[in-house]
Design a protein around this motif. Structure first.
Motif, PDB file in Angstrom:
ATOM      1  N   TRP B  34     -37.794  12.346  -6.508  1.00 21.12           N
ATOM      2  CA  TRP B  34     -37.057  11.989  -5.292  1.00 21.12           C
ATOM      3  C   TRP B  34     -35.623  11.657  -5.641  1.00 21.12           C
ATOM      4  CZ3 TRP B  34     -40.494  13.758  -2.293  1.00 21.12           C
ATOM      5  CH2 TRP B  34     -41.842  13.423  -2.394  1.00 21.12           C
ATOM      6  N   ASN B  42     -36.826   3.602  -3.881  1.00 22.06           N
ATOM      7  CA  ASN B  42     -38.023   3.552  -4.711  1.00 22.06           C
ATOM      8  C   ASN B  42     -39.156   2.835  -3.969  1.00 22.06           C
ATOM      9  OD1 ASN B  42     -39.392   4.109  -7.082  1.00 22.06           O
ATOM     10  ND2 ASN B  42     -38.997   2.060  -7.860  1.00 22.06           N
ATOM     11  N   TRP B  45     -40.956   5.121  -1.391  1.00 22.28           N
ATOM     12  CA  TRP B  45     -41.904   6.108  -1.921  1.00 22.28           C
ATOM     13  C   TRP B  45     -43.091   5.434  -2.603  1.00 22.28           C
ATOM     14  CZ3 TRP B  45     -41.848  10.597   0.128  1.00 22.28           C
ATOM     15  CH2 TRP B  45     -40.641  11.160   0.569  1.00 22.28           C
ATOM     16  N   GLN B  46     -42.858   4.280  -3.202  1.00 15.97           N
ATOM     17  CA  GLN B  46     -43.962   3.571  -3.849  1.00 15.97           C
ATOM     18  C   GLN B  46     -44.976   3.098  -2.806  1.00 15.97           C
ATOM     19  OE1 GLN B  46     -43.517   4.727  -7.126  1.00 15.97           O
ATOM     20  NE2 GLN B  46     -44.714   2.872  -7.443  1.00 15.97           N
ATOM     21  N   LYS B  49     -46.857   6.067  -1.574  1.00 17.29           N
ATOM     22  CA  LYS B  49     -47.819   6.474  -2.611  1.00 17.29           C
ATOM     23  C   LYS B  49     -49.072   5.589  -2.547  1.00 17.29           C
ATOM     24  CE  LYS B  49     -48.205   5.129  -7.431  1.00 17.29           C
ATOM     25  NZ  LYS B  49     -48.754   6.107  -8.332  1.00 17.29           N
ATOM     26  N   ASN B  63     -44.311   9.050  -8.842  1.00 12.79           N
ATOM     27  CA  ASN B  63     -42.945   9.113  -8.296  1.00 12.79           C
ATOM     28  C   ASN B  63     -41.884   8.981  -9.383  1.00 12.79           C
ATOM     29  OD1 ASN B  63     -43.632   9.270  -5.548  1.00 12.79           O
ATOM     30  ND2 ASN B  63     -43.940   7.056  -5.438  1.00 12.79           N
ATOM     31  N   VAL B  65     -37.714   8.661  -9.417  1.00 11.30           N
ATOM     32  CA  VAL B  65     -36.509   8.588  -8.585  1.00 11.30           C
ATOM     33  C   VAL B  65     -35.285   8.865  -9.457  1.00 11.30           C
ATOM     34  CG1 VAL B  65     -35.074   7.064  -7.177  1.00 11.30           C
ATOM     35  CG2 VAL B  65     -37.546   7.014  -6.924  1.00 11.30           C
TER      36      VAL B  65
END
Lengths: 337, 412
Positions: B34, B42, B45-46, B49, B63, B65
């Motif tokens: 990403w 971060n 997306w975490q 996830k 992920n 970043v």
């Protein structure tokens, strides 16, 4: 140096023979008749080794494998790619002979960068060597707080290069940076330049960061060299009536010479290949005027995906540093001998 | 005997080390790269996830970043080293280059038609020769941000812009408008003036492909000259334009030193976070008087790499990530325009702040999609900087740039 080497060899052969110990160090397979000719060169070579030597080879194996994978293979591939036409992934799709080198030779921008790399290296190494020596001499003097001073000296070198470069990038900023704020508020420079905005000041600013980072290495190495000089030489020179200057020229410099020579060789290689500073502080800008060979090579490969010319730049860098190192090593070993 | 045992043990260790698998086996995993929009990235997306993995046992997401400025080069390095991730966010303008490397899986071969039909038309920029190579993840148009206490009427034309900048620059410690001369991940500012003057980067061939470079025509030169005059003749920009890129210009605006700046919708959130009391508004990008208004439209897309081992897991993850909830949250968090029709209808986007951005979409122009864009952009940056630093005239800088661009693209 040579004498020391031959001593080691002597010790080794002595141990290898070691008849007086009576220990059967030789492997039975060493004897010719046990080796079948079909077992090949490796087997024959192995048969000539003692068990101890074979163990040594075995221990060396992981290191050799790593070197083969991470040094010899990439270097070899780069050399092959330098003579190739590549696709966008860097895969060689044909050979162009010296074509990539000829194209670089015909590009005035490349020559500008080539000359700039030499200027960058010469300036950086000269300043780092001389200022590092001065710093080492100062740190070698007995004064209160010397230990703290020595510890503080290491800081720029101990900080990871990219972090230093990022911090300096902000320090140089003309609107928010500490440097210009300091210069203006103290009246030292009422109208300081925007360091990273113009080609010349940007080059100087990068150079200053490289020196700031590299200086502690020289200071520490020279300091270690200075501490290895026995005070008796200085005492003897003083008895002979030598002043400070004469003691420096006749005692300090000759004893420090091997350290200076080796330190500056390492510095030439590191400075020539310094990627972090020019790439992070200015990204080679403005208008590529702070690009040196390594940053140019990186951009050519990973920004423009021209892996052939990028590999040619890598080969030129490699050969330049190799020739320089060989000449330097020759000089060094001749002096030491 | 002992020695033999020791030798055997060492040999076994060496062989064991060499035989270690490159990756652990087991659960299906999606390795995602990403490009970082801001510090909260971060976390977003975490969180996604975590939720996805809880809802889909047996599938994991890894992920990574990466900052935008390094993203392109990092991806190239991974691709060249056969270490491409499974999916990645990319600037849509990069797709054609990656596609030329034959590493991009067309998105429409993986995702159902209903999935693709969700997107608004301007967002589907990654369509090459009828195939969709990337799923839009972020959409933005560039607009003019201005301080309402310093600029009373939003400028519509360059002439209005200059007058407003002159007026604003009379306030102590304030510069009229930001102009950047330092290379950035995209060719900021010049493209706004180029498009706002009816100019373009390339001549378009009858078959739709790009021909010769044309930035050195009257429109292109006039656009650059206008920027140079703002900085050097009218002196209404920040001093030392050569040291600023989009990031530092935004910092200058947030520090109250700029009256106007041209940037994207994410900047609204940054103002609210870092300069809460600053009075500001947004207006469509000014254009040259008598020329049609166009701004820059930029999309970022998620691409799936052909080398992805678990394409089913990738599809599962994309379908999860593209639900209205996470998409609205993404747009809100990172200040993007909606890419899906359903999200665009949300009340969040029906505000004065978003109106100028959305209003410009129908006439906004994207970056040219060409495989050599990285080179073109780099050469263009050098030309713009050279003119801003008065090293070359605008005309000479763009003439040289066109020569270099045409040569690099193999056009005689």
């Amino acid at each position: 140096m040579h004498a020391r080497r031959s001593t080691r060899r002597g010790e080794s052969s002595e141990r290898r023979g070691a008849p007086e110990t009576g220990a059967p160090l030789s492997h039975p397979a060493r004897a010719g008749p046990h080796v079948s000719p079909g077992r090949g060169v490796i087997a024959r070579a192995a048969s000539r080794l003692t068990a101890e030597e074979r163990l040594a080879v075995l221990f060396l194996c992981p290191a050799l494998l790593l070197m083969a994978a991470f040094i010899f293979y990439p270097v070899g591939t780069t050399i092959v790619t330098a003579f190739g036409a590549t696709d966008k992934l860097g895969r060689v799709r044909g050979f162009v002979g010296w074509g990539n080198f000829r194209a670089l030779g015909a590009d005035p921008a490349f020559w500008q960068i080539f000359r700039r790399t030499f200027l960058w290296t010469a300036l950086g190494v000269t300043v780092k060597t001389s200022a590092g020596l001065a710093m080492a001499l100062l740190l070698n003097l007995p004064f209160r707080g010397r230990k703290v001073a020595r510890m503080l000296t290491v800081i720029p070198w101990a900080i990871p290069y990219p972090i230093s470069a990022i911090v300096w990038q902000w320090t140089y900023n003309s609107q928010f940076g500490l440097l210009n704020q300091f210069l203006k508020s103290t009246g030292l420079w009422p109208h300081p330049p925007a360091w990273l905005a113009e080609p010349r000041t940007a080059f100087a600013a990068n150079m200053a960061v490289d020196i700031w980072i590299g200086l502690p290495f020289f200071a520490l190495v020279f300091l270690a060299g200075l501490q290895a000089i026995s005070p008796e030489y200085y005492e003897a020179a003083a008895i002979d009536g030598a002043g400070v200057g004469a003691r420096f020229v006749s005692v300090t410099l000759p004893f420090l010479r091997p350290v200076i020579v080796m330190g500056s060789l390492l510095s030439v290689i590191w400075t020539f290949n310094d990627f972090s500073v020019p790439y992070i502080v200015t990204k080679g800008g403005p208008m590529n005027t702070t690009d040196i060979l390594v940053t140019h090579m990186y951009k050519t490969a990973f920004q423009f995906l021209d892996f052939g010319p990028a590999s040619a730049i890598a080969v030129i860098t490699f050969v330049t540093l190799l020739v320089f190192s060989l000449l330097y090593a020759r000089l060094y070993f001749r002096e030491v001998a | 005997m002992q020695r033999k045992v020791a030798l055997a043990a060492i040999a076994a260790l060496c062989i064991g080390l060499l035989a270690l698998p490159a990756r652990g086996g087991g659960a299906a995993s999606v390795r995602a790269v990403w490009m970082e929009y801001d510090a909260r990235y971060n976390t977003f997306w975490q969180q996604l996830k975590k939720e996805f993995e809880a809802a889909n046992p047996g599938v994991t997401v890894d992920n990574v970043v990466v900052p935008w400025n390094e993203g392109h080069d990092r991806l190239v390095t991974w691709i060249a080293g056969n270490q491409a991730p499974d999916i990645a966010i990319v600037g849509t303008r990069w797709i054609i280059e990656f596609n030329k490397m034959d590493v991009v899986q067309p998105a429409d071969t993986l995702l159902p038609k209903a999935f693709i039909d969700k997107f608004i038309q301007p967002a589907l920029e990654a369509r090459i020769n009828g195939r969709l190579y990337g799923v839009p993840v972020a959409l933005s148009a560039r607009s003019l941000y201005y301080r309402t206490d310093l600029v009373k009427t939003p400028p519509q034309t360059w002439q209005d812009l200059l007058a407003a900048a002159r007026e604003a620059a009379k306030s102590p410690g304030v510069y009229g408008i930001g102009v950047s001369g330092k290379k950035f991940a995209e060719l900021t500012e010049y493209v706004y003036y180029l498009y706002g003057n009816g100019g373009d980067f390339f001549v378009t061939n009858p078959d739709g492909s790009y021909g010769r470079c044309r930035v050195n025509d009257a429109a292109g030169v006039e656009a650059l000259q206008f920027m140079v005059d703002l900085a050097n003749k009218d002196k209404v920009t920040e001093p030392n334009v050569g040291e600023n890129d989009r990031g530092t210009l935004q910092d200058l605006f947030l520090a109250g030193k700029l009256a106007m700046i041209e940037t994207g919708p994410w900047f609204g959130g940054m103002i609210q976070e870092r300069a809460k009391t600053m009075p500001f508004a947004v207006a469509p990008m000014p254009h040259n008087q008598g020329k049609p208004q166009h701004t820059l439209l930029v999309t970022d897309s998620i691409i799936v790499f052909k080398s992805a081992k678990n394409k089913d897991a990738v599809v599962k993850f994309l379908e999860y990530a593209y639900r209205d909830g996470p998409r609205l949250e993404f747009d809100k968090d990172f200040g993007m325009l909606p890419t899906e029709k359903s999200v665009a209808r949300d009340a969040y986007f029906q505000t004065d702040f978003y109106r100028p951005f959305i209003q410009q979409l129908p006439t906004a122009k994207p970056w040219p999609l060409t495989a050599d864009w990285s080179k073109v952009e780099d050469v263009m940056w050098d030309a713009v900087t050279a003119a801003l630093l008065n090293t070359k005239s605008a005309k000479a800088a763009l003439d040289d740039a066109c020569k270099e661009i045409d040569t690099a693209r193999g056009i005689k």
